[in-house]
Design a protein around this motif. Structure first.
Motif, mmCIF file in Angstrom:
data_model
loop_
_atom_site.group_PDB
_atom_site.id
_atom_site.type_symbol
_atom_site.label_atom_id
_atom_site.label_comp_id
_atom_site.label_asym_id
_atom_site.label_seq_id
_atom_site.Cartn_x
_atom_site.Cartn_y
_atom_site.Cartn_z
ATOM 1 N N CYS A 29 1.093 -1.101 0.128
ATOM 2 C CA CYS A 29 0.026 0.104 0.040
ATOM 3 C C CYS A 29 0.894 1.367 -0.004
ATOM 4 O O CYS A 29 0.468 2.151 -0.625
ATOM 5 C CB CYS A 29 -1.013 0.117 1.160
ATOM 6 S SG CYS A 29 -2.280 -1.000 1.031
ATOM 7 N N ASP A 63 0.879 3.613 -3.538
ATOM 8 C CA ASP A 63 0.339 4.746 -3.330
ATOM 9 C C ASP A 63 0.872 5.812 -4.128
ATOM 10 O O ASP A 63 0.469 7.225 -4.280
ATOM 11 C CB ASP A 63 0.353 5.425 -1.997
ATOM 12 C CG ASP A 63 -0.593 6.481 -1.477
ATOM 13 O OD1 ASP A 63 -1.733 6.782 -1.726
ATOM 14 O OD2 ASP A 63 0.235 7.344 -0.578
ATOM 15 N N LYS A 64 2.259 5.862 -4.517
ATOM 16 C CA LYS A 64 2.959 6.583 -5.050
ATOM 17 C C LYS A 64 3.492 6.235 -6.579
ATOM 18 O O LYS A 64 4.511 6.688 -7.287
ATOM 19 C CB LYS A 64 4.516 6.702 -4.522
ATOM 20 C CG LYS A 64 4.405 6.977 -2.859
ATOM 21 C CD LYS A 64 3.693 8.393 -2.691
ATOM 22 C CE LYS A 64 3.805 8.471 -1.062
ATOM 23 N NZ LYS A 64 3.018 9.453 -0.708
ATOM 24 N N GLU A 79 1.322 6.477 -9.478
ATOM 25 C CA GLU A 79 0.851 6.972 -10.533
ATOM 26 C C GLU A 79 1.262 6.902 -11.860
ATOM 27 O O GLU A 79 0.514 6.471 -12.893
ATOM 28 C CB GLU A 79 0.510 8.385 -10.410
ATOM 29 C CG GLU A 79 -0.563 8.793 -9.096
ATOM 30 C CD GLU A 79 0.192 9.126 -7.943
ATOM 31 O OE1 GLU A 79 1.245 8.775 -7.683
ATOM 32 O OE2 GLU A 79 -0.334 9.886 -6.877
ATOM 33 N N VAL A 105 -4.153 3.455 -9.345
ATOM 34 C CA VAL A 105 -3.804 4.190 -8.005
ATOM 35 C C VAL A 105 -4.821 5.280 -7.715
ATOM 36 O O VAL A 105 -5.246 5.578 -6.550
ATOM 37 C CB VAL A 105 -2.273 5.040 -8.560
ATOM 38 C CG1 VAL A 105 -2.087 6.035 -7.093
ATOM 39 C CG2 VAL A 105 -1.055 3.999 -8.469
ATOM 40 N N LYS A 106 -5.406 5.903 -9.023
ATOM 41 C CA LYS A 106 -6.687 6.775 -8.706
ATOM 42 C C LYS A 106 -7.672 6.006 -7.753
ATOM 43 O O LYS A 106 -8.178 6.544 -6.934
ATOM 44 C CB LYS A 106 -7.138 7.291 -9.852
ATOM 45 C CG LYS A 106 -8.219 8.169 -9.939
ATOM 46 C CD LYS A 106 -8.354 9.103 -11.160
ATOM 47 C CE LYS A 106 -9.684 9.807 -11.421
ATOM 48 N NZ LYS A 106 -10.659 9.178 -11.813
ATOM 49 N N LYS A 116 -6.687 5.260 -4.132
ATOM 50 C CA LYS A 116 -6.708 6.530 -3.353
ATOM 51 C C LYS A 116 -8.207 6.673 -2.967
ATOM 52 O O LYS A 116 -8.546 7.279 -1.956
ATOM 53 C CB LYS A 116 -6.022 7.571 -4.149
ATOM 54 C CG LYS A 116 -4.734 7.785 -4.184
ATOM 55 C CD LYS A 116 -4.095 8.930 -4.847
ATOM 56 C CE LYS A 116 -2.548 8.881 -4.956
ATOM 57 N NZ LYS A 116 -1.720 9.217 -3.552
ATOM 58 N N GLU A 117 -9.215 6.385 -4.005
ATOM 59 C CA GLU A 117 -10.494 6.647 -3.643
ATOM 60 C C GLU A 117 -11.064 5.649 -2.604
ATOM 61 O O GLU A 117 -11.739 5.862 -1.767
ATOM 62 C CB GLU A 117 -11.261 6.311 -4.853
ATOM 63 C CG GLU A 117 -11.488 7.315 -5.835
ATOM 64 C CD GLU A 117 -12.161 6.930 -7.163
ATOM 65 O OE1 GLU A 117 -13.153 6.179 -7.118
ATOM 66 O OE2 GLU A 117 -11.600 7.343 -8.218
ATOM 67 N N VAL A 134 -8.936 4.318 -0.386
ATOM 68 C CA VAL A 134 -8.500 4.726 0.957
ATOM 69 C C VAL A 134 -9.196 5.723 1.592
ATOM 70 O O VAL A 134 -9.530 5.963 2.783
ATOM 71 C CB VAL A 134 -6.953 5.230 0.579
ATOM 72 C CG1 VAL A 134 -6.397 5.949 1.784
ATOM 73 C CG2 VAL A 134 -6.057 4.115 0.306
ATOM 74 N N LYS A 135 -9.568 6.682 0.841
ATOM 75 C CA LYS A 135 -10.238 7.817 1.327
ATOM 76 C C LYS A 135 -11.649 7.309 1.909
ATOM 77 O O LYS A 135 -12.195 7.762 2.890
ATOM 78 C CB LYS A 135 -10.722 8.900 0.050
ATOM 79 C CG LYS A 135 -11.160 10.236 0.625
ATOM 80 C CD LYS A 135 -11.160 11.239 -0.565
ATOM 81 C CE LYS A 135 -12.102 12.573 -0.075
ATOM 82 N NZ LYS A 135 -12.594 13.155 -1.334
ATOM 83 N N ILE A 155 -2.423 5.581 5.259
ATOM 84 C CA ILE A 155 -1.259 4.900 4.605
ATOM 85 C C ILE A 155 -0.107 5.625 5.052
ATOM 86 O O ILE A 155 0.098 6.839 5.010
ATOM 87 C CB ILE A 155 -1.336 5.357 3.326
ATOM 88 C CG1 ILE A 155 -2.656 4.484 2.577
ATOM 89 C CG2 ILE A 155 -0.137 4.608 2.449
ATOM 90 C CD1 ILE A 155 -2.748 3.071 2.547
ATOM 91 N N GLN A 180 3.581 7.598 5.938
ATOM 92 C CA GLN A 180 4.280 8.177 4.920
ATOM 93 C C GLN A 180 5.495 8.461 5.787
ATOM 94 O O GLN A 180 5.752 8.196 7.018
ATOM 95 C CB GLN A 180 3.792 9.587 4.818
ATOM 96 C CG GLN A 180 2.061 9.699 4.589
ATOM 97 C CD GLN A 180 1.877 9.259 2.992
ATOM 98 O OE1 GLN A 180 2.689 9.568 1.962
ATOM 99 N NE2 GLN A 180 0.796 8.655 2.628
#
Lengths: 358, 358
Positions: free
Chosen positions: A279, A283-284, A286, A293-294, A297-298, A300-301, A307, A309
């Motif tokens: 994950c 996430d990085k 793209e 990845v888009k 991210k949806e 995840v949100k 996630i 960092q």
């Protein structure tokens, strides 16, 4: 061109409550008074209600498996040595837990019949003798370990599975009731192991219709559960369990890609666990997997997932180089993702820059 | 509630050209000089190019299987007796063809080790001893026979499979090249065995997430091939092969419905083959499966398929009654389709009216 002759799991039982059939399933597999050994995720330690559901008979024993770290060859060897010392022979090993417990069950079952250290068998088709009877029972879904022909182990010199036709389970019990109530973040990271695998393999250069069919089905199930459902319900548990199974089956003729290749470096240096590591990396990514990845991210949100960092912040050049070496060693993954000229595309500098973002 | 513990095929190889790996796959399964016996669909008789691709060694033999009628128990027994007389023991049976050839291969392989007549084993779990090694290689896709735990046989008193954990193949070879060029009508009827099965099972009352996942995937593949593709291509062959496989897997926790129940009557009385029989019946089942039948008719139209009409014209009352008796004997199919009160819904009169439409 040669195609892998894929060894399947022998028996599958799927159903809500199927775990209660375990006693009956094991009965014909018992050899004299040699016990069945139940490897249970240490998450369940102290859970008396769960322990009572284990169908213990005679000398059967529960061994709680410490999954703080992913399985190491020396842990496999020690558990095997302990079982040999205590019982001589066992009738079988039943792994109840996540991917790490299932990998431990596979590895120890094999090592009950194969001499030496499990580290001797890290690789492809090095295992020459069948192990004891083994059963996989997932209590968290996503890794696909229930159907794979490997068990990933960290050895003295590498993190690599015992890949062989003897490795798959003789039996899996898929009971969606067992994955109910897994902590949200943990469930998400593990499920994303399946999701990310699908994105990597479906977009890869190694793929055929068999793996595409399973991969697309697993992907659809993940999308339904994590994007289209309003809330988590029993149906979500069932579909997640099937997504993991289908994702695992899709491995037969496919390969993972950038996320796995990079996350192996994290695992090796920092001990980052597989699910969360994928994950953190994905996430990085793209530039490699824009749509995946888009969508990730949806998800995840929508599910309020954290996630981590900045986990590579402050690492030394030497440490970055270790991760880069491990990662670039995964040639088939890079080739699947980027094609035959992957070495020209993925330079050490580019990979360093990627690790610095994590 | 108890769930079936589903016996899987042991090994699967999927890939265009995978048939050429057969020699290597069989090698470790050869027992001394006992031959491998290749059952080949009589459709290939006289096709020297195909015969040359069979990896014959030593005493190996090709037996062309007459599939004019669906397999009969007396045909199974005769082939078994002939092989016993000629060779004593064989190393294995390799079935190369459609569902009938694969069912013959499974049945004869079992009967090489089980005494008496195959008719003695028609039913559930009556087979008690493993047969010889057996391999299934489809040359026409749709029946799902390559992964099923049955082999449907017409015996002296009934049409019923030898359902057992010993029945599934040890190995299947899925080579999409082999189904290229099947005559259009034949291919369609066989593929619709898969499509109709999916509609019946997904709309049935018996179903769980495992079978739903496989069934939906098989259905999507059929829709893509027969509705969305502009023309038949290699990708269509690959997807049809996977649809058949997924449809067969979905059988694990599902049941067929009205089309199968009615078509069994046709098969029994008129010898109507399974694929075409299902099409003839399904074509008239709008009231039970409105969306599925609508889509089916679109596919029939798009591919210019002939669905025979009027096949029950001129039958006597006695003949209609035979079909009705056979059909109403399929209780689980009716219950799956119509629910527990199916007997009140599906009266003899209503079923007679349905048969008269065919």
């Amino acid at each position: 061109m040669k195609f892998r002759n894929f060894k399947m799991v022998d028996y599958v039982v799927f159903g809500r409550g199927a775990f209660d059939q375990l006693d009956e399933i094991l009965a014909p597999r018992r050899q004299g008074d040699a016990p069945m050994i139940f490897f249970i995720d240490h998450f369940f330690q102290g859970n008396e209600a769960f322990a009572k559901r284990i169908p213990l008979r005679g000398k059967d024993k529960i061994v709680y498996i410490d999954v703080t770290d992913e399985p190491k060859t020396k842990y496999v060897d020690k558990v095997r040595d302990d079982l040999k010392a205590e019982f001589g022979e066992v009738s079988g090993i039943i792994g109840i837990g996540g991917g790490s417990v299932m990998d431990m069950a596979k590895a120890v079952a094999l090592m009950m019949k194969n001499p030496g250290s499990s580290a001797d068998y890290q690789g492809w088709d090095l295992v020459k003798v069948a192990g004891v009877y083994k059963v996989g029972i997932p209590t968290i879904s996503g890794t696909g370990a229930e159907v794979s022909r490997t068990c990933v182990l960290t050895g003295p010199t590498r993190k690599l599975g015992m890949n062989s036709d003897f490795t798959p389970f003789d039996q899996i019990v898929l009971d969606p009731e067992l994955i109910k109530g897994v902590p949200v973040n943990q469930q998400f990271y593990t499920a994303m192991d399946c999701y990310i695998h699908c994105i990597e393999s479906l977009q890869g250069t190694y793929l055929n219709a068999f793996s595409r069919s399973y991969g697309e089905e697993a992907l659809r199930l993940c999308q339904e559960i994590f994007l289209h459902k309003e809330q988590w319900d029993d149906d979500a548990d069932e579909k997640l369990m099937m997504a993991s199974y289908a994702g695992g089956m899709s491995i037969a003729y496919s390969q993972v890609g950038v996320a796995h290749a990079v996350s192996y470096g994290l695992a090796y240096l920092l001990g980052t666990k597989h699910g969360i590591g994928n994950c953190i990396v994905f996430d990085k990514l793209e530039e490699f997997y824009p749509e995946g990845v888009k969508e990730f991210k949806e998800m995840v949100k929508k599910h309020n997932i954290d996630i981590p960092q900045g986990i590579t912040k402050g690492l030394t050049d030497e440490q970055f180089n270790i991760m880069i070496d491990v990662s670039l060693g995964m040639a088939p993954l890079w080739e699947n993702a980027l094609g035959k000229d992957w070495k020209e595309q993925m330079t050490r500098e580019r990979l360093r820059a990627l690790y610095e973002q994590l």
